[in-house]
Design an enzyme around this catalytic site. Structure first.
Site, short mmCIF file in Angstrom:
data_model
loop_
_atom_site.label_atom_id
_atom_site.label_comp_id
_atom_site.label_asym_id
_atom_site.label_seq_id
_atom_site.Cartn_x
_atom_site.Cartn_y
_atom_site.Cartn_z
N ARG A 235 -5.50 -2.90 6.83
CA ARG A 235 -6.48 -2.10 7.57
C ARG A 235 -4.97 -0.73 7.57
NH1 ARG A 235 -3.60 -4.56 10.60
NH2 ARG A 235 -1.59 -4.25 12.20
N HIS B 117 1.71 1.99 10.10
CA HIS B 117 1.47 1.77 11.18
C HIS B 117 1.76 2.37 12.58
CE1 HIS B 117 -0.08 -1.75 9.15
NE2 HIS B 117 0.47 -1.82 8.83
#
Length: 249
Positions: free
Chosen positions: A61, A183
């Site tokens: 991601r 993140h």
């Protein structure tokens, strides 16, 4: 003159959308996440910020967010370094669980402690669990003693800190603009370190997906300020989305 640091939380992931604990599970971007990644590239173009090097985690991601942003900027040729140290906080045995269902089972107060305290980790994965990172080939070169079974934000900061000293700060000192796509919690760890936030302040600091944060520095690499990049209404909506997700449990 030091370079600029651009911090980007990956675009919305499939499990962000489903309100599940993700951690080190390698889920991909949602359609919205891909659009957010493209927007990151457009915002950096609009600000005329050209990164000379990019760093990201080993989770898709974040990697895909970086790819899309660099493609949008036509800068896919710059060096890219992947580091497991930039991974998300490891959520242990909570990974994959629905946050609302977990709160119903364990109580909202307990889940809030696991999610939002600075130094309390969630329940760990058993050592023999097949999803433990020591069984994942992407960590084959990492000392197994360094691979977590669960982490607090404090643990995440300890893990991320070596990348600041070895990979990020020297590039900034050399005048390079550094793009870090990672993140929510690995970036919060960096923000805490850079801004010397208290433990209480950092647990309330939310980083929206797909909104770049620009840091500038003085000659000693002390931050002179930071700001979100983009349209104020878009930034406000992204911040509210993160805050709303946090309230869901």
């Amino acid at each position: 003159m030091p370079g600029k640091l651009i911090l980007v939380r990956h675009g919305q992931s499939v499990w962000n959308l489903e309100n599940r604990f993700t951690g080190w599970v390698d889920v991909d971007l949602s359609d919205q996440g891909r659009a957010e990644a493209e927007r990151v590239g457009r915002e950096l173009l609009a600000e005329r910020i050209e990164p000379q090097i990019a760093l990201t985690s080993v989770l898709k991601r974040a990697i895909r967010t970086l790819w899309i942003a660099l493609d949008t900027m036509d800068r896919m040729w710059i060096p890219v370094e992947n580091s497991w140290r930039l991974n998300e906080r490891h959520y242990g045995a909570l990974q994959g669980l629905d946050k609302a269902q977990t709160a119903a089972r364990h109580g909202e107060a307990q889940v809030k402690t696991w999610r939002r305290s600075y130094d309390v980790p969630p329940p760990p994965l058993p050592a023999g669990d097949p999803s433990h990172p020591r069984f994942d080939p992407r960590y084959a070169g990492v000392d197994p003693r360094e691979l977590p079974s669960a982490e607090s934000l404090k643990d995440t900061l300890v893990r991320v800190n070596p990348d600041w000293g070895a990979r990020i700060a020297p590039r900034l000192a050399a005048g390079q603009n550094v793009l870090v796509v990672a993140h929510g919690n690995s970036l919060r760890a960096l923000v805490k370190m850079l801004d010397r936030m208290s433990d209480a302040e950092i647990v309330e600091f939310n980083i929206p997906t797909g909104v770049p944060i620009l840091y500038e520095f003085d000659a000693s690499l002390a931050p002179t300020g930071w700001r979100f990049l983009g349209d104020p209404a878009t930034i406000a909506a992204a911040q509210e989305a993160v805050s709303r997700q946090g309230r869901k449990q």
